[in-house]
Scaffold this motif. Structure first.
Motif, PDB file in Angstrom:
ATOM      1  N   PRO A   1     -10.958  13.443   4.192  1.00  0.00           N
ATOM      2  CA  PRO A   1     -11.267  13.081   2.801  1.00  0.00           C
ATOM      3  C   PRO A   1     -10.999  14.199   1.797  1.00  0.00           C
ATOM      4  O   PRO A   1     -10.894  13.927   0.599  1.00  0.00           O
ATOM      5  CB  PRO A   1     -12.748  12.706   2.839  1.00  0.00           C
ATOM      6  CG  PRO A   1     -13.278  13.268   4.117  1.00  0.00           C
ATOM      7  CD  PRO A   1     -12.134  13.343   5.072  1.00  0.00           C
ATOM      8  N   GLN A  14      -4.780   9.220  -4.054  1.00  0.00           N
ATOM      9  CA  GLN A  14      -5.985   8.530  -4.522  1.00  0.00           C
ATOM     10  C   GLN A  14      -5.811   7.012  -4.379  1.00  0.00           C
ATOM     11  O   GLN A  14      -6.720   6.303  -3.926  1.00  0.00           O
ATOM     12  CB  GLN A  14      -6.186   8.910  -5.991  1.00  0.00           C
ATOM     13  CG  GLN A  14      -7.533   8.591  -6.591  1.00  0.00           C
ATOM     14  CD  GLN A  14      -7.475   8.783  -8.121  1.00  0.00           C
ATOM     15  OE1 GLN A  14      -6.690   9.574  -8.656  1.00  0.00           O
ATOM     16  NE2 GLN A  14      -8.300   8.045  -8.820  1.00  0.00           N
ATOM     17  N   HIS A  34      -7.115   9.206   5.883  1.00  0.00           N
ATOM     18  CA  HIS A  34      -8.485   8.701   5.699  1.00  0.00           C
ATOM     19  C   HIS A  34      -9.502   9.565   6.442  1.00  0.00           C
ATOM     20  O   HIS A  34     -10.634   9.725   5.986  1.00  0.00           O
ATOM     21  CB  HIS A  34      -8.584   7.253   6.183  1.00  0.00           C
ATOM     22  CG  HIS A  34      -8.086   6.257   5.180  1.00  0.00           C
ATOM     23  ND1 HIS A  34      -8.488   6.266   3.865  1.00  0.00           N
ATOM     24  CD2 HIS A  34      -7.216   5.219   5.295  1.00  0.00           C
ATOM     25  CE1 HIS A  34      -7.890   5.271   3.219  1.00  0.00           C
ATOM     26  NE2 HIS A  34      -7.098   4.638   4.061  1.00  0.00           N
ATOM     27  N   ARG A  67      -6.105   6.051  -0.709  1.00  0.00           N
ATOM     28  CA  ARG A  67      -7.500   6.093  -0.229  1.00  0.00           C
ATOM     29  C   ARG A  67      -8.249   4.828  -0.631  1.00  0.00           C
ATOM     30  O   ARG A  67      -9.112   4.341   0.093  1.00  0.00           O
ATOM     31  CB  ARG A  67      -8.212   7.322  -0.793  1.00  0.00           C
ATOM     32  CG  ARG A  67      -7.708   8.649  -0.202  1.00  0.00           C
ATOM     33  CD  ARG A  67      -8.641   9.793  -0.587  1.00  0.00           C
ATOM     34  NE  ARG A  67      -8.085  11.096  -0.304  1.00  0.00           N
ATOM     35  CZ  ARG A  67      -8.006  11.651   0.900  1.00  0.00           C
ATOM     36  NH1 ARG A  67      -8.461  10.982   1.950  1.00  0.00           N
ATOM     37  NH2 ARG A  67      -7.487  12.854   1.055  1.00  0.00           N
TER      38      ARG A  67
END
Ligand code: UGA
Ligand code: MN
Length: 244
Positions: free
Chosen positions: A176, A88, A173, A91
């Motif tokens: 997702p 997380q 990336h 990202r």
């Protein structure tokens, strides 16, 4: 581009010694960003202080294991909340480079970090002292990838250890939905499957076509927390008084 090292860790007598050893390995690696993620509800002060002393660029995050898994009997999904927190963070904050899940108790040759640095999609290599076979590795013969050698295959598409692969941040990336499942024994396989589209034919093999061991799945013996020692008893029997 940086190498992101995602390290799950949790509070126990071995935590500071394990992280000291890992930190002093990582201090030899250039352009590294260390994500240290505690399975805890708050940061451990001794860990923060250790991280600050290293000079390594770091993030000290927390990600407690959900209570429902903590309460369950038998094997638990160790380090999963931590690693997903790391994903997380990547990202939200990382654009390029490579990431690697490095447990706090393994032993890493610094050459491993040079091997993984140029991963385009997913790279893999052997892990020593792993499973009852003493080794978990992709098998390459005459330049051809034949499959995986691992003491516990259990129907996994990717029977590999957490310490045996690295992934490009850009590749993450582009996926997702990639996530690590709370599934003891199937964390690696579940995560690698979630990188779909990704197949064994896409793997980049490192460490001289998987013939060199540069990481070991070492395990430290458990120690009793000092607080559990009955000091009254020990004062009588285990303390030698100095004479003046
Ligand atoms: C086994 C596998 O060999 C690893 O590939 C896999 O990463 C791990 O299980 C897992 O289940 O995730 P093992 O040595 O048995 O490894 O596991 P540990 O080293 O005890 O734990 C893995 C990581 O999670 C460590 O970095 C540890 O500090 C952390 N952890 C462990 C927690 O954050 N919380 C816990 O309650 C236990
Ligand atoms: Mn371990």
């Amino acid at each position: 581009p940086p190498l992101y090292i995602i390290t799950p860790t949790y509070r126990r007598p071995e935590q500071v010694p394990e992280l000291t050893r890992l930190a002093q390995t990582l201090m030899h690696v250039p352009n590294l960003h260390w994500l240290v993620i505690e399975d805890a509800h708050n940061q451990t002060t001794q860990v923060t202080e250790l991280l600050q002393r290293t000079g390594i660029r770091f993030e000290h995050l927390i990600a407690p294991m959900p209570e429902s898994y903590k309460k369950k009997k038998g094997s638990k999904p160790r380090g999963v909340s931590n690693r997903n927190k790391g994903l997380q963070w990547l990202r939200a904050n990382a654009t390029d480079g490579v990431f690697y899940f490095a447990d706090d108790d393994n032993t890493y040759d610094i050459a491993l970090f040079s091997e993984m640095r140029f991963t385009r999609k997913v790279s893999m290599w052997p892990v020593g002292l792993c499973t009852k076979f003493g080794l978990s590795t992709p098998v390459i013969h005459n330049g051809t990838f034949l499959g995986f050698y691992d003491g516990w295959v259990a129907g996994r598409k990717f029977p590999v250890d957490m310490a045996g692969f690295a992934v490009s941040v850009q590749f993450l990336h582009e996926r997702p939905n990639a996530i690590m499942p709370y599934k003891p024994g199937f964390e690696e396989d579940g995560f690698l499957r979630s990188l779909s589209p990704f197949d064994p034919k896409d793997i980049e093999f490192k460490a001289e076509n998987c013939t060199k061991i540069l990481v070991w799945h070492t395990q430290t013996k458990k120690n009793e927390p000092a607080a559990k020692v009955d000091m009254a008893k020990y004062n009588n029997t285990n303390v030698v008084k100095l004479r003046s």
